[in-house]
Design an enzyme around this catalytic site. Sequence first.
Site, PDB file in Angstrom:
ATOM      1  NE  ARG A  10      -2.030  -0.877   3.619  1.00 52.09           N
ATOM      2  CZ  ARG A  10      -2.261  -1.132   5.004  1.00 52.09           C
ATOM      3  NH1 ARG A  10      -3.539  -0.041   5.193  1.00 52.09           N
ATOM      4  NH2 ARG A  10      -1.365  -1.229   5.823  1.00 52.09           N
ATOM      5  CD  GLU A  16     -18.209  -0.096   1.388  1.00 53.73           C
ATOM      6  OE1 GLU A  16     -17.059   0.366   2.120  1.00 53.73           O
ATOM      7  OE2 GLU A  16     -19.799  -0.133   1.465  1.00 53.73           O
TER       8      GLU A  16
END
Length: 317
Positions: free
Chosen positions: A13, A61
Amino acid sequence: MDATTKTNLYDCRDAFASVLEKLAADNEAVVAVCNDSVGSSKLGGFKSKFPERLVNVGIAEQNMVGVGAGLANGGRIPFVCGASCFLTGRALEQIKADISYSNANVKLIGISSGMAYGELGPTHHSIEDFAWTRVLPNLPVIAPCDRIETAAAVAWAATYDGPVFLRLSRVGVPDLLPEGHVFEVGKANVLREGTDVTLIANGTLTHRMVKAADILAKDGINARVLNMATVRPIDEAAIIAAAKETGAIVTAEEHSIYGGLGSAVAEVVVDHAPVPMKRLGVPGVYAPTGSAEFLLDEFGMAPGAIAEATVALLRRK
């Protein structure tokens, strides 16, 4: 020192965030969209540098993917970031209709994939996302093996005119590829040559396959190791060559054995070069709580267990 023997572990990440900030500095069209996941998506630096280009939709989402599609329609290059279990599970219809069917230029970043959330349990494990995404047309599905490949894949995604699903874990992994590696979609990397069997993996399992090959070498078994970062489009040529030249294939993945990397490889094998295969992964159950490392070991994907499964497969030849 050989890359496979390094002990330093890196969070992919961080590589994603670093490259995204550089891309945004060079191109005002680059934007980020997230679902109240600024921290877990490592977007803190992006937010500080480009606050007007970060859209936080909250825990929504489906809206997040729709906003990404709208931004793409407006000429932006959105990187839509969220926990992979929620991004692909809750918003699958929007990914299908708004992104894949519409061929929208949206980069979907599934964070903390596989069993990276560990102790949060089955609701947070993302061991179905390959299966859900790889059946969708127009959508490359990619799981980099280390920080170097992650950085290269993010840079490639920004230049690719179309949707992408990039699957990133939060579990630290060692470097396997050389600095300056250039990502090629649909192209496997040979990490180790071999003639007796081929081990195929991606993401967090790739370095375990390299270690398994080292164990096998001590027993005189020469294993080829392929890093198959792209699940779709998959490198059919590399798989066919592996089948014909080594005669057996073992796959391992931080995913269900149904519908994921192993299934994708098996489809190519059965169509073009049938050989004995073994698919390692989560065996069609809900993975329990526990650290990602513990769960991978429990499901037979410790390097030693991979080596044992390989030996058992070779006895069938």
